[in-house]
Motif scaffolding. Structure first.
Motif, short mmCIF file in Angstrom:
data_model
loop_
_atom_site.label_atom_id
_atom_site.label_comp_id
_atom_site.label_asym_id
_atom_site.label_seq_id
_atom_site.Cartn_x
_atom_site.Cartn_y
_atom_site.Cartn_z
N GLU A 310 5.23 -11.90 -33.12
CA GLU A 310 6.14 -13.08 -32.80
C GLU A 310 7.16 -12.99 -34.06
O GLU A 310 7.03 -12.53 -35.19
N ASN A 311 8.27 -13.42 -33.67
CA ASN A 311 9.48 -13.53 -34.58
C ASN A 311 10.00 -12.37 -34.95
O ASN A 311 9.64 -12.26 -36.42
N VAL A 312 10.40 -11.74 -34.11
CA VAL A 312 10.97 -10.28 -34.41
C VAL A 312 12.53 -10.23 -34.18
O VAL A 312 12.88 -10.68 -33.25
N TYR A 313 13.14 -9.53 -35.20
CA TYR A 313 14.69 -9.46 -35.01
C TYR A 313 14.79 -8.13 -35.24
O TYR A 313 14.85 -7.32 -36.21
N VAL A 314 15.47 -7.45 -34.19
CA VAL A 314 15.89 -5.94 -34.38
C VAL A 314 17.43 -5.98 -34.30
O VAL A 314 18.07 -6.34 -33.24
N PHE A 315 18.15 -5.51 -35.28
CA PHE A 315 19.66 -5.76 -35.29
C PHE A 315 20.19 -4.21 -35.70
O PHE A 315 19.83 -3.51 -36.46
N ASN A 316 21.40 -4.07 -34.94
CA ASN A 316 22.31 -2.94 -35.49
C ASN A 316 21.62 -1.43 -35.47
O ASN A 316 21.33 -0.88 -36.62
N ILE A 317 21.06 -1.00 -34.30
CA ILE A 317 20.48 0.20 -34.14
C ILE A 317 21.14 1.06 -33.33
O ILE A 317 21.73 1.03 -32.38
N THR A 318 21.37 2.28 -34.05
CA THR A 318 21.74 3.55 -33.49
C THR A 318 20.70 4.25 -32.87
O THR A 318 20.03 4.62 -33.78
N MET A 319 20.70 4.47 -31.23
CA MET A 319 19.70 5.20 -30.88
C MET A 319 19.95 6.42 -30.09
O MET A 319 21.02 6.30 -29.12
N THR A 320 19.85 7.60 -30.70
CA THR A 320 20.16 8.98 -30.02
C THR A 320 19.24 9.80 -29.58
O THR A 320 17.98 9.92 -30.21
N ASN A 321 19.44 10.48 -28.49
CA ASN A 321 18.53 11.36 -27.96
C ASN A 321 16.96 10.87 -27.67
O ASN A 321 16.03 11.25 -28.38
N ALA A 322 16.88 9.53 -27.30
CA ALA A 322 15.57 9.00 -27.16
C ALA A 322 14.95 8.75 -25.70
O ALA A 322 15.79 8.79 -24.79
N SER A 323 13.75 8.40 -25.44
CA SER A 323 13.36 8.24 -24.32
C SER A 323 13.61 6.65 -23.89
O SER A 323 13.89 6.18 -22.82
N ASP A 324 13.59 5.90 -25.14
CA ASP A 324 14.12 4.26 -24.89
C ASP A 324 14.80 3.72 -26.08
O ASP A 324 14.77 4.28 -27.14
N GLY A 325 15.57 2.69 -25.68
CA GLY A 325 15.97 1.98 -26.62
C GLY A 325 15.30 0.79 -27.20
O GLY A 325 14.71 1.10 -28.22
N ALA A 326 15.18 -0.19 -26.44
CA ALA A 326 14.14 -1.24 -26.73
C ALA A 326 12.94 -1.11 -25.70
O ALA A 326 13.13 -0.96 -24.66
N ARG A 327 11.79 -1.30 -26.48
CA ARG A 327 10.75 -1.17 -25.49
C ARG A 327 9.56 -1.99 -25.69
O ARG A 327 9.24 -2.25 -27.10
N ILE A 328 8.95 -2.53 -24.76
CA ILE A 328 7.72 -3.58 -25.17
C ILE A 328 6.79 -2.99 -24.21
O ILE A 328 7.09 -2.82 -22.86
N LYS A 329 5.79 -2.67 -24.51
CA LYS A 329 4.60 -2.04 -23.72
C LYS A 329 3.24 -2.78 -23.96
O LYS A 329 2.65 -2.80 -25.22
N ALA A 330 2.74 -3.30 -22.79
CA ALA A 330 1.28 -4.08 -22.96
C ALA A 330 0.34 -3.35 -21.94
O ALA A 330 0.88 -2.94 -20.90
N TRP A 331 -0.71 -3.13 -22.14
CA TRP A 331 -1.97 -2.92 -21.46
C TRP A 331 -2.06 -3.66 -20.45
O TRP A 331 -2.10 -4.98 -20.52
N PRO A 332 -2.92 -3.22 -19.35
CA PRO A 332 -3.10 -4.07 -18.08
C PRO A 332 -4.09 -5.22 -18.06
O PRO A 332 -4.80 -4.72 -19.35
N GLY A 333 -4.37 -5.95 -17.37
CA GLY A 333 -5.54 -6.88 -17.41
C GLY A 333 -6.83 -6.17 -17.07
O GLY A 333 -7.97 -6.58 -17.60
#
Ligand SMILES: *[C@@H]1O[C@H](CO)[C@@H](O)[C@H](O)[C@H]1NC(C)=O
Ligand SMILES: *[C@@H]1O[C@H](CO)[C@@H](O)[C@H](O)[C@H]1NC(C)=O
Ligand SMILES: *[C@@H]1O[C@H](CO)[C@@H](O)[C@H](O)[C@H]1NC(C)=O
Ligand SMILES: *[C@@H]1O[C@H](CO)[C@@H](O)[C@H](O)[C@H]1NC(C)=O
Ligand SMILES: *[C@@H]1O[C@H](CO)[C@@H](O)[C@H](O)[C@H]1NC(C)=O
Ligand SMILES: *[C@@H]1O[C@H](CO)[C@@H](O)[C@H](O)[C@H]1NC(C)=O
Ligand SMILES: *[C@@H]1O[C@H](CO)[C@@H](O)[C@H](O)[C@H]1NC(C)=O
Ligand SMILES: *[C@@H]1O[C@H](CO)[C@@H](O)[C@H](O)[C@H]1NC(C)=O
Ligand SMILES: *[C@@H]1O[C@H](CO)[C@@H](O)[C@H](O)[C@H]1NC(C)=O
Length: 461
Positions: A310-333
């Motif tokens: 909770e309450n996360v701020y991600v600012f000013n990122i340079t993302m190179t040669n990556a699988s993802d930029g922003a990623r949110i991953k949750a396991w299933p039910g």
């Protein structure tokens, strides 16, 4: 009036230079080397809005003379930490220190680490497998652990913490499914209240680089993460930073008020990964290369355990040669085992109020990825039993640059397991191109597309 003014000037002077009269930690010479000044770090350009405790000037110094020839400096580091506890500096001024036995430094109070050389861990795999610190969460382990109140590590741009990971990388290749083959993390902060780390290179960790566990009020600044294999076997799971907490409720149960800023990361897994019970986190001005992006999760892995981010701020990122930029991953039910050791699902909790603001992408597979089916290969099963971990109030904006060729012209994927547990997800000012020049699109499933300023296409499973 005059004397009042003098008093206020004097008190301002003493506030700015506390304990100026006692021996300063910096500028002390030992064997021809000189101790460094602790850098004065502050959140920049954004802040979490929460206070960081002040760190009083250190009043004693313990110089640690490296034994050399690969002999274990662990015991004398432990002795120095006891001696210089409660207000001292541990000065690592030599070129190379070796640590060959587990080092428990979780008792520190008001201690600085002035690291001007390299601290290298031995690569005696058989020894470490039997002697490392082990933690419940994801079967992780470590060479050493640092905890306590007001602890600062600074490397002045010269300090290196070296995991000597090559043998681990090579051995892991034939032990991927072996749950007793635990590779140590390079550094675990466990139970820090107030701490800073700066100017240090984290090199070739066998596993994640820095874990911030059960800790609060920390700033990481000017860090450099390098994890690279020299063989044809890749360095795996070399996350830059991970955060989580698993103290029982009512005690400190969050890793809270953590800033990671102004750093360069060359690795092969998450650049930063915020795991369960991470709150008020600010990540800014990072250059990540080769990573899996800035991740929230994975969350909800442990059945009926509650993970909160909770309450996360991600600012000013340079993302190179990556699988993802922003990623949110949750396991299933539903609880499942995708492969041995890769087990989980059915955890509860939520992701709330997370913003990704300004990300420049270059050669990144997915600019944005959301999944509530993490670790579950059977997507039918995942969607039949929606995630019990809710994702809400998430904002992505100011994304630009070019994706990779991998899924061209698809540049992202947002897969929720049901709209009830995944809502209020917003994307705007997103302008990530596909390398082919074709119109870029995102795969969307169970999303409120009216909140997404991107082109969606249905998910075909
Ligand atoms: C941890 O290791 C044990 C075996 O030691 C295994 O049963 C379990 O699935 C592993 N993974 C996790 C995530 O706990
Ligand atoms: C798994 O790793 C442990 C620790 O290195 C090792 O002793 C064991 O032989 C390995 N098991 C297999 C099946 O390779
Ligand atoms: C978060 O805290 C809850 C309750 O204290 C605990 O059950 C859960 O396992 C924690 N999550 C992690 C990742 O440790
Ligand atoms: C964090 O706190 C929990 C609960 O006290 C403990 O079990 C765990 O070992 C601590 N550290 C890590 C790295 O998980
Ligand atoms: C963004 O980060 C880069 C380093 O990656 C830095 O040079 C630049 O000043 C930062 N911009 C802002 C607005 O802080
Ligand atoms: C980024 O990673 C790639 C692949 O490992 C490497 O070739 C390249 O040198 C890295 N870039 C920088 C600036 O380190
Ligand atoms: C959401 O998080 C930001 C930090 O990213 C914080 O400033 C803001 O107060 C939070 N909003 C609420 C409603 O708590
Ligand atoms: C991306 O990777 C390629 C080779 O894999 C490398 O040449 C390039 O320098 C990397 N980009 C950056 C910004 O590091
Ligand atoms: C996937 O899950 C569905 C629904 O639970 C089930 O019917 C199917 O047999 C599963 N498929 C595989 C390959 O396990």
């Amino acid at each position: 009036m005059v004397s009042l003014k003098v008093i206020s000037i004097l008190s301002a002077f003493f506030t700015a230079f506390p304990l100026a009269a006692s021996a300063p930690a910096e500028g002390r010479t030992h064997n021809g080397k000189t101790t460094a000044a602790r850098p004065n770090l502050s959140p920049y350009p954004l802040t979490t809005g929460k206070k960081f405790p002040t760190s009083p000037r250190r009043t004693k110094t313990c110089f640690i003379d490296a034994l050399g020839s690969g002999r274990d400096d662990g015991p004398q580091i432990l002795a120095a930490a006891h001696k210089c506890n409660n207000g001292g500096t541990l000065a690592f001024l030599d070129d190379l220190y070796t640590i060959g036995t587990p080092l428990d430094l979780t008792f520190l109070k008001h201690v600085d680490f002035d690291i001007q050389g390299t601290i290298r861990f031995t690569d005696d795999i058989d020894f470490w497998i039997r002697n490392q610190f082990e933690y419940y969460y994801q079967n992780i382990s470590s060479f050493w652990q640092i905890g306590g109140t007001d602890v600062n590590l600074f490397g002045s741009g010269k300090g290196v913490i070296d995991g000597n990971g090559q043998k681990w990388y090579d051995a892991f290749d034939t032990n991927k499914l072996n749950t007793t083959f635990r590779r140590p993390l390079l550094l675990v902060f466990d139970g820090i209240k107030g701490g800073q780390m700066s100017g240090i290179t984290m090199r070739n960790s066998p596993n994640w680089n820095t874990l911030i566990a059960n800790s609060s009020d920390m700033i990481f600044h000017d860090m450099h993460v390098e994890a690279k294999s020299t063989s044809n076997i890749q360095a795996k799971n070399t996350d830059g930073w991970d955060t989580y907490a698993n103290k029982p409720m009512k005690t400190l149960d969050r890793s809270d008020n953590i800033i990671i800023q102004n750093s360069v990361i060359n690795n092969g897994d998450d650049c930063v990964s915020l795991r369960g019970n991470s709150t008020n986190i600010l990540i800014q001005s990072l250059a990540c290369n080769g990573s899996h992006g800035i991740s929230v999760g994975s969350l909800g892995q442990y059945y009926q355990n509650q993970d909160i981010v909770e309450n996360v701020y991600v600012f000013n990122i340079t993302m190179t040669n990556a699988s993802d930029g922003a990623r949110i991953k949750a396991w299933p039910g539903v609880f499942g085992e995708a492969m041995p050791g890769w087990v989980g699902g059915g955890g509860t909790g939520y992701v709330n109020n997370v913003t990704y603001d300004t990300m420049l992408l270059n050669n990144v597979d997915y600019a944005i990825e959301i999944t509530q089916c993490y670790g579950q290969k059977n997507l039918t099963a995942c969607n039949e039993r929606p995630s019990t971990l809710e994702i809400k109030n998430v904002y992505f904006h100011g994304f630009y640059g070019v994706a990779s060729k991998k899924y061209d012209p698809q540049v992202g994927s947002m897969i929720c397991s049901s709209p009830e547990v995944c809502h209020d997800i917003h994307a705007y000012n997103i302008n990530v191109l596909a390398p082919s020049g074709k119109a870029p699109y995102y795969t969307c499933f169970n999303m409120d597309e009216s909140l997404l300023g991107v082109k969606c296409q249905p998910w075909k499973g």
